[in-house]
Design a protein around this motif. Structure first.
Motif: not given
Length: 231
Positions: A41, A45, A82, A84-86, A96, A130, A141
């Motif tokens: 990761t 990043r 990423p 966890g989708r963010r 989105n 959500e 995502a």
């Protein structure tokens, strides 16, 4: 082509990546594997500009990404999904997607093309992110990243925790993008998942690139992965 050269990165004074170099060709899926804490990761990043490199270079074609401010990296053609989708949880599916379109300079035609890949999202455009299921959130995502019309994609465990039907749908889209010439760098933990989609596999060990091989080689000798994935 995505090219990472002698990349060093970490957190504070702690260096996690110690000079990692790898390339992903256009129309190729390279799967990056390794134990927890190996630096997978962190590499994604740093490539995306979310973590300032301590050294090395990141190139997408003729554009040096690590020389750009992080907010300009998506517009240069690098998409990121990423772990966890963010997502923007309180915003709708449509909102989105609009954020992805704005970052990449795309418009309605591109949005329609992306929604054609994810018909389920088209039925939920006004729904808040959500309230989507886990699989639908992962689709969103990925769809948001595709709204950049990326030349390369970074995917951090995109099928984690999903039911088989959702996994199959996401893999199908990723394979389609590969066929269209997109370079894909995919982080995965499960060997079976990697062998079903990868062209090449690279193993990280303690922040260093330990070994690279073709997926065909690994299919013929799965035991080669035990050194890097076993407890």
């Amino acid at each position: 082509m995505l090219r990472i050269a002698d990349l060093r990165a970490g957190y504070g004074a702690a260096e996690v990546l110690h000079g990692v170099s790898l390339t992903v060709a256009s129309g190729e899926i390279l799967c990056l594997m390794g134990r927890n804490g190996a630096g997978k990761t962190t590499l994604l990043r740093a490539a995306m500009g979310l973590l300032a490199p301590m050294g090395g270079e990141v190139w997408l074609g003729e554009t040096r990404l690590d020389a750009l401010p992080s907010y300009r990296v998506p517009g240069a053609g690098l998409g990121y999904v990423p772990q966890g989708r963010r997502l923007f949880a309180g915003l709708s599916v449509a909102e989105n997607l609009e954020i992805g379109l704005m970052a990449g300079g795309g418009g309605g035609v591109l949005r329609d093309e992306v929604l054609d890949l994810f018909p389920r999202l088209r039925d939920r455009l006004r729904q808040r992110a959500e309230t989507l299921s886990g699989g639908e959130q992962q689709m969103l995502a990925l769809a948001r990243a595709l709204c950049l019309a990326p030349r390369a994609l970074l995917l951090d465990e995109p099928t984690e925790g999903l039911q088989p039907s959702m996994i199959a749908a996401i893999r199908e889209v990723v394979a389609q993008k590969r066929a269209e010439g997109v370079a894909v760098l995919l982080v995965e933990q499960r060997l079976d998942a990697v062998l079903s989609v990868a062209d090449r596999v690279a193993f990280l060990e303690n922040g260093r690139l330990a070994e690279e091989m073709t997926a065909e080689t690994l299919r013929a000798d799965r035991a080669r992965a035990d050194r890097y994935l076993g407890v």
